[in-house]
Write a protein that holds these residues in place. Structure first.
Motif, PDB file in Angstrom:
ATOM      1  N   ARG A   1       7.797  -5.096   2.696  1.00  0.00           N
ATOM      2  CA  ARG A   1       7.766  -6.153   2.486  1.00  0.00           C
ATOM      3  C   ARG A   1       6.816  -7.794   2.648  1.00  0.00           C
ATOM      4  N   GLN A   2       5.771  -7.623   3.672  1.00  0.00           N
ATOM      5  CA  GLN A   2       5.266  -8.627   3.393  1.00  0.00           C
ATOM      6  C   GLN A   2       4.488  -8.918   2.595  1.00  0.00           C
TER       7      GLN A   2
ATOM      8  N   ASP B   1       5.325 -10.465  -0.492  1.00  0.00           N
ATOM      9  CA  ASP B   1       5.896 -11.952  -0.009  1.00  0.00           C
ATOM     10  C   ASP B   1       4.537 -11.909  -0.383  1.00  0.00           C
ATOM     11  N   ALA B   2       3.110 -11.030  -0.454  1.00  0.00           N
ATOM     12  CA  ALA B   2       2.400 -12.224  -0.187  1.00  0.00           C
ATOM     13  C   ALA B   2       2.093 -12.144  -2.250  1.00  0.00           C
TER      14      ALA B   2
ATOM     15  N   GLU C   1       4.532 -14.358  -4.259  1.00  0.00           N
ATOM     16  CA  GLU C   1       3.325 -15.885  -3.623  1.00  0.00           C
ATOM     17  C   GLU C   1       1.953 -15.887  -4.430  1.00  0.00           C
TER      18      GLU C   1
ATOM     19  N   ARG D   1      10.285  -6.448  -5.582  1.00  0.00           N
ATOM     20  CA  ARG D   1      10.970  -7.200  -3.598  1.00  0.00           C
ATOM     21  C   ARG D   1      12.140  -7.168  -3.804  1.00  0.00           C
TER      22      ARG D   1
END
Length: 188
Positions: A69-70, A73-74, A77, A89
């Motif tokens: 997930r991280q 997310d990155a 972004e 995602r």
């Protein structure tokens, strides 16, 4: 030693599941995304387009669920214009929602589980809607939004609209047709 003792001796964790479900490339890519290396996955998904939507769905399904997930997310972004990042995602959020809900029947789900389930499905909805805007030709976001519509209880009209969006892009999309058939079952 009895038969069941012998089975226990073989291994108590159950069968080892192939993360690529028999597809060698999917297995390799699942290893990549597990190590936060999204480059080959991105390259492949960008290539799987018209005439290969079912293949795109297959890889997104496997790799979105296994991505970190991280990392997603990155990526989102860093590159708000990457349809692949938002698609993965969104698919990840669906699996993450079901993880919060659990595998039991609905009467076994805690209030916290239901809240997390719905919250994560709404995250999936937002990502998938963004992915659909970024690549209007791709039926894949709409296929996954059939799942989120069921989970969020959006009703038959929302499902029909999403299914029509799949049909407009690929009338023979296997998983799109399967998801709508699931939506039409008596359970839902």
């Amino acid at each position: 030693m009895g038969f069941f003792d012998k089975l226990k001796a073989i291994g108590s964790g159950g069968p080892t599941l192939d993360p690529g479900v028999g597809d060698p490339l999917a297995r390799e890519l699942a290893g990549d995304v597990g190590r936060a290396d999204m480059s080959r996955t991105n390259e492949l998904l960008l290539q799987l387009r018209e005439g290969r939507w079912d293949d795109r769905d297959f890889y997104c399904d496997i790799l979105g669920e296994r991505s970190l997930r991280q990392v997603l997310d990155a990526w989102c972004e860093h590159d708000a214009g990457s349809q692949v990042a938002f698609l993965l995602r969104g698919r990840h959020a669906i699996a993450w929602a079901w993880e919060a809900r659990g595998k039991g029947s609905s009467d076994t789900v805690s209030d916290e589980g239901w809240n997390l389930f719905h919250q994560r499905l709404r995250l999936a909805e937002a990502d998938l809607a963004h992915a659909a805007r970024l690549d209007p030709a791709d039926p894949t976001p709409y296929v996954y939004m059939l799942t989120t519509a069921r989970g969020l209880g959006l009703g038959p009209e929302a499902a029909r609209e999403r299914f029509q969006a799949v049909l407009d892009r690929d009338p023979r999309h296997f998983n799109g047709n399967k998801q709508m058939l699931t939506t039409l079952t008596e359970k839902w």
